[in-house]
Motif scaffolding. Sequence first.
Motif, PDB file in Angstrom:
ATOM      1  N   ALA A  70       0.432  -1.075   0.197  1.00  0.00           N
ATOM      2  CA  ALA A  70       0.197   0.296   0.586  1.00  0.00           C
ATOM      3  C   ALA A  70       0.377   1.482   0.170  1.00  0.00           C
ATOM      4  O   ALA A  70       0.525   2.247  -0.476  1.00  0.00           O
ATOM      5  CB  ALA A  70      -0.979  -0.292   1.112  1.00  0.00           C
ATOM      6  N   VAL A  71       2.178   1.494   0.826  1.00  0.00           N
ATOM      7  CA  VAL A  71       2.810   2.075   1.118  1.00  0.00           C
ATOM      8  C   VAL A  71       3.439   2.383  -0.400  1.00  0.00           C
ATOM      9  O   VAL A  71       3.837   3.757  -1.077  1.00  0.00           O
ATOM     10  CB  VAL A  71       3.643   2.058   1.989  1.00  0.00           C
ATOM     11  CG1 VAL A  71       4.907   3.578   1.761  1.00  0.00           C
ATOM     12  CG2 VAL A  71       3.393   1.768   2.843  1.00  0.00           C
ATOM     13  N   TYR A  72       4.255   1.395  -1.184  1.00  0.00           N
ATOM     14  CA  TYR A  72       4.779   1.501  -2.616  1.00  0.00           C
ATOM     15  C   TYR A  72       3.559   2.470  -3.890  1.00  0.00           C
ATOM     16  O   TYR A  72       3.799   3.477  -4.257  1.00  0.00           O
ATOM     17  CB  TYR A  72       4.481   0.812  -2.797  1.00  0.00           C
ATOM     18  CG  TYR A  72       5.642  -0.028  -4.287  1.00  0.00           C
ATOM     19  CD1 TYR A  72       6.919   0.571  -4.598  1.00  0.00           C
ATOM     20  CD2 TYR A  72       4.775  -0.221  -5.391  1.00  0.00           C
ATOM     21  CE1 TYR A  72       7.448   0.401  -5.874  1.00  0.00           C
ATOM     22  CE2 TYR A  72       5.632   0.027  -7.140  1.00  0.00           C
ATOM     23  CZ  TYR A  72       6.772   0.138  -7.023  1.00  0.00           C
ATOM     24  OH  TYR A  72       7.119   0.516  -8.188  1.00  0.00           O
ATOM     25  N   ASN A  73       2.391   1.735  -3.298  1.00  0.00           N
ATOM     26  CA  ASN A  73       1.678   1.601  -4.728  1.00  0.00           C
ATOM     27  C   ASN A  73       0.991   3.556  -4.338  1.00  0.00           C
ATOM     28  O   ASN A  73       1.133   4.561  -5.045  1.00  0.00           O
ATOM     29  CB  ASN A  73       0.029   1.371  -4.446  1.00  0.00           C
ATOM     30  CG  ASN A  73       0.600   0.130  -5.309  1.00  0.00           C
ATOM     31  OD1 ASN A  73       1.454  -0.055  -5.685  1.00  0.00           O
ATOM     32  ND2 ASN A  73      -0.689  -0.646  -4.488  1.00  0.00           N
ATOM     33  N   LYS A  74       0.646   3.605  -3.324  1.00  0.00           N
ATOM     34  CA  LYS A  74       0.700   5.317  -2.408  1.00  0.00           C
ATOM     35  C   LYS A  74       1.352   6.489  -2.953  1.00  0.00           C
ATOM     36  O   LYS A  74       1.490   7.988  -3.907  1.00  0.00           O
ATOM     37  CB  LYS A  74       0.242   5.401  -1.330  1.00  0.00           C
ATOM     38  CG  LYS A  74      -0.393   6.997  -0.915  1.00  0.00           C
ATOM     39  CD  LYS A  74      -2.025   6.864  -0.852  1.00  0.00           C
ATOM     40  CE  LYS A  74      -2.507   7.707  -1.054  1.00  0.00           C
ATOM     41  NZ  LYS A  74      -3.629   8.712  -1.000  1.00  0.00           N
ATOM     42  N   ILE A  75       3.342   6.178  -2.364  1.00  0.00           N
ATOM     43  CA  ILE A  75       4.443   6.731  -3.564  1.00  0.00           C
ATOM     44  C   ILE A  75       4.096   7.165  -4.866  1.00  0.00           C
ATOM     45  O   ILE A  75       4.300   8.395  -5.588  1.00  0.00           O
ATOM     46  CB  ILE A  75       5.480   5.970  -3.024  1.00  0.00           C
ATOM     47  CG1 ILE A  75       5.457   6.237  -1.751  1.00  0.00           C
ATOM     48  CG2 ILE A  75       6.363   6.996  -4.008  1.00  0.00           C
ATOM     49  CD1 ILE A  75       6.648   5.443  -1.028  1.00  0.00           C
ATOM     50  N   LEU A  76       3.840   5.900  -5.542  1.00  0.00           N
ATOM     51  CA  LEU A  76       3.816   5.862  -7.214  1.00  0.00           C
ATOM     52  C   LEU A  76       2.846   7.173  -7.450  1.00  0.00           C
ATOM     53  O   LEU A  76       3.398   8.081  -8.638  1.00  0.00           O
ATOM     54  CB  LEU A  76       3.243   5.156  -7.796  1.00  0.00           C
ATOM     55  CG  LEU A  76       4.867   3.448  -7.617  1.00  0.00           C
ATOM     56  CD1 LEU A  76       3.793   2.645  -8.274  1.00  0.00           C
ATOM     57  CD2 LEU A  76       6.024   4.375  -8.272  1.00  0.00           C
ATOM     58  N   PHE A  77       1.556   7.497  -6.673  1.00  0.00           N
ATOM     59  CA  PHE A  77       0.457   8.245  -7.363  1.00  0.00           C
ATOM     60  C   PHE A  77       1.683   9.877  -7.166  1.00  0.00           C
ATOM     61  O   PHE A  77       1.542  10.775  -7.799  1.00  0.00           O
ATOM     62  CB  PHE A  77      -0.228   8.322  -6.112  1.00  0.00           C
ATOM     63  CG  PHE A  77      -2.162   9.384  -6.310  1.00  0.00           C
ATOM     64  CD1 PHE A  77      -2.451   9.365  -7.185  1.00  0.00           C
ATOM     65  CD2 PHE A  77      -1.232  10.641  -5.437  1.00  0.00           C
ATOM     66  CE1 PHE A  77      -2.850  10.862  -7.225  1.00  0.00           C
ATOM     67  CE2 PHE A  77      -2.363  11.441  -5.471  1.00  0.00           C
ATOM     68  CZ  PHE A  77      -3.652  11.419  -6.761  1.00  0.00           C
ATOM     69  N   PHE A  78       1.949   9.946  -5.317  1.00  0.00           N
ATOM     70  CA  PHE A  78       2.311  11.049  -6.077  1.00  0.00           C
ATOM     71  C   PHE A  78       3.697  11.940  -6.647  1.00  0.00           C
ATOM     72  O   PHE A  78       3.802  12.801  -6.617  1.00  0.00           O
ATOM     73  CB  PHE A  78       2.408  11.688  -4.644  1.00  0.00           C
ATOM     74  CG  PHE A  78       1.448  12.167  -3.668  1.00  0.00           C
ATOM     75  CD1 PHE A  78       0.933  12.960  -3.517  1.00  0.00           C
ATOM     76  CD2 PHE A  78       1.243  10.729  -2.848  1.00  0.00           C
ATOM     77  CE1 PHE A  78       0.123  13.819  -2.605  1.00  0.00           C
ATOM     78  CE2 PHE A  78      -0.098  11.242  -2.349  1.00  0.00           C
ATOM     79  CZ  PHE A  78      -0.411  12.438  -2.276  1.00  0.00           C
ATOM     80  N   GLN A  79       4.682  10.362  -6.976  1.00  0.00           N
ATOM     81  CA  GLN A  79       6.169  10.256  -7.804  1.00  0.00           C
ATOM     82  C   GLN A  79       4.929  10.745  -9.081  1.00  0.00           C
ATOM     83  O   GLN A  79       6.097  12.029  -9.451  1.00  0.00           O
ATOM     84  CB  GLN A  79       6.672   9.267  -7.497  1.00  0.00           C
ATOM     85  CG  GLN A  79       7.972   8.995  -8.475  1.00  0.00           C
ATOM     86  CD  GLN A  79       8.210   8.029  -8.442  1.00  0.00           C
ATOM     87  OE1 GLN A  79       8.087   7.020  -8.956  1.00  0.00           O
ATOM     88  NE2 GLN A  79      10.051   7.873  -8.353  1.00  0.00           N
ATOM     89  N   ALA A  80       4.329  10.660  -9.582  1.00  0.00           N
ATOM     90  CA  ALA A  80       4.347  11.109 -10.597  1.00  0.00           C
ATOM     91  C   ALA A  80       3.789  12.686 -11.208  1.00  0.00           C
ATOM     92  O   ALA A  80       3.605  13.106 -11.835  1.00  0.00           O
ATOM     93  CB  ALA A  80       2.849  10.424 -11.448  1.00  0.00           C
ATOM     94  N   LYS A  81       4.008  13.405 -10.074  1.00  0.00           N
ATOM     95  CA  LYS A  81       2.774  14.521  -9.823  1.00  0.00           C
ATOM     96  C   LYS A  81       3.853  15.582 -10.331  1.00  0.00           C
ATOM     97  O   LYS A  81       3.571  16.817 -11.571  1.00  0.00           O
ATOM     98  CB  LYS A  81       2.448  14.853  -8.112  1.00  0.00           C
ATOM     99  CG  LYS A  81       1.272  14.618  -7.773  1.00  0.00           C
ATOM    100  CD  LYS A  81       1.141  15.099  -7.023  1.00  0.00           C
ATOM    101  CE  LYS A  81      -0.479  14.813  -6.019  1.00  0.00           C
ATOM    102  NZ  LYS A  81      -1.654  15.073  -7.245  1.00  0.00           N
ATOM    103  N   PRO A  82       5.314  15.577  -9.996  1.00  0.00           N
ATOM    104  CA  PRO A  82       6.155  15.140  -9.281  1.00  0.00           C
ATOM    105  C   PRO A  82       6.334  15.839  -7.747  1.00  0.00           C
ATOM    106  O   PRO A  82       6.187  16.795  -7.783  1.00  0.00           O
ATOM    107  CB  PRO A  82       7.268  15.201 -10.045  1.00  0.00           C
ATOM    108  CG  PRO A  82       7.773  16.183 -10.925  1.00  0.00           C
ATOM    109  CD  PRO A  82       6.030  16.379 -10.968  1.00  0.00           C
TER     110      PRO A  82
END
Length: 266
Positions: free
Chosen positions: A107-119
């Motif tokens: 869950a942490v990994y998937n949540k981080i990917l969401f914000f990383q894409a902003k970036p």
Amino acid sequence: MAPKRKRDANTTTAATAKKTRTRSTASKSAKATGPATEISSTEDTAPADAPAATSEKTPSAVETARVVAAKPAAPRFEGKFDLYSTRLPFLMSEYLPAGASKPDFTAVYNKILFFQAKPDFTLRIVLDASGEGRLACSEIVNPISDEEFEPIMISGATKRNVRFNAEEAVHTSTVGSGEGFEGKLVLEETDGCGIGCSGKGTFKMRRVWENEAKELFEGWLDLRITYGPTLRRKGCGNGDTTMSSFWAVRALKDANGEEIGIDKDI
């Protein structure tokens, strides 16, 4: 981002570093050249009280291949990474949901990917094959000009046993030692930090979760900056300390397959 004042770690991804002003058997099996066979004792071949022989199946090539395939590859601490403070509210709620006893790394990994894409990220690092690299954080700044202190260099190596204590580990379940990267941080003197300004600290990171090509790392940094005479005369104190635990993921890649992030050299 106004780093001159103490920040609320619950606001943005960048304002998250914990800052304090430093006025501080396989048993021996018989060698066989063919399939194992079961042997029974008879009056002609063995004494009546001899122990019965047992048969052991040698793992097939397919079974051995499955075991090898299931074993994750050793972590590689090389390349560009985006780092996120573990105190970010939206990550805290993901990694340890109510009633959970262990972190939910997926869950942490998937949540981080969401914000990383902003970036969006708290800080960034880059490491080369020799363990040398650089760290950049928009919150580690000159308290007068708000200019980022740089370059903050990393010098370390991958080690078999890197220790994370209760303060450094994200959760009690991850306290302990294991393979990871550990090194030193050095802030090289620049015009922006005043004459005599310097900084040094520690940096460590280890992988806590992997799923095929996906990886999640946790880490800890502790950087202590000593201000030069210019900043001290202006009432900024003797220096500043940044301590923070973090999550890290590998950097995104561009259309050419190159990692996006900072370079070792400015």
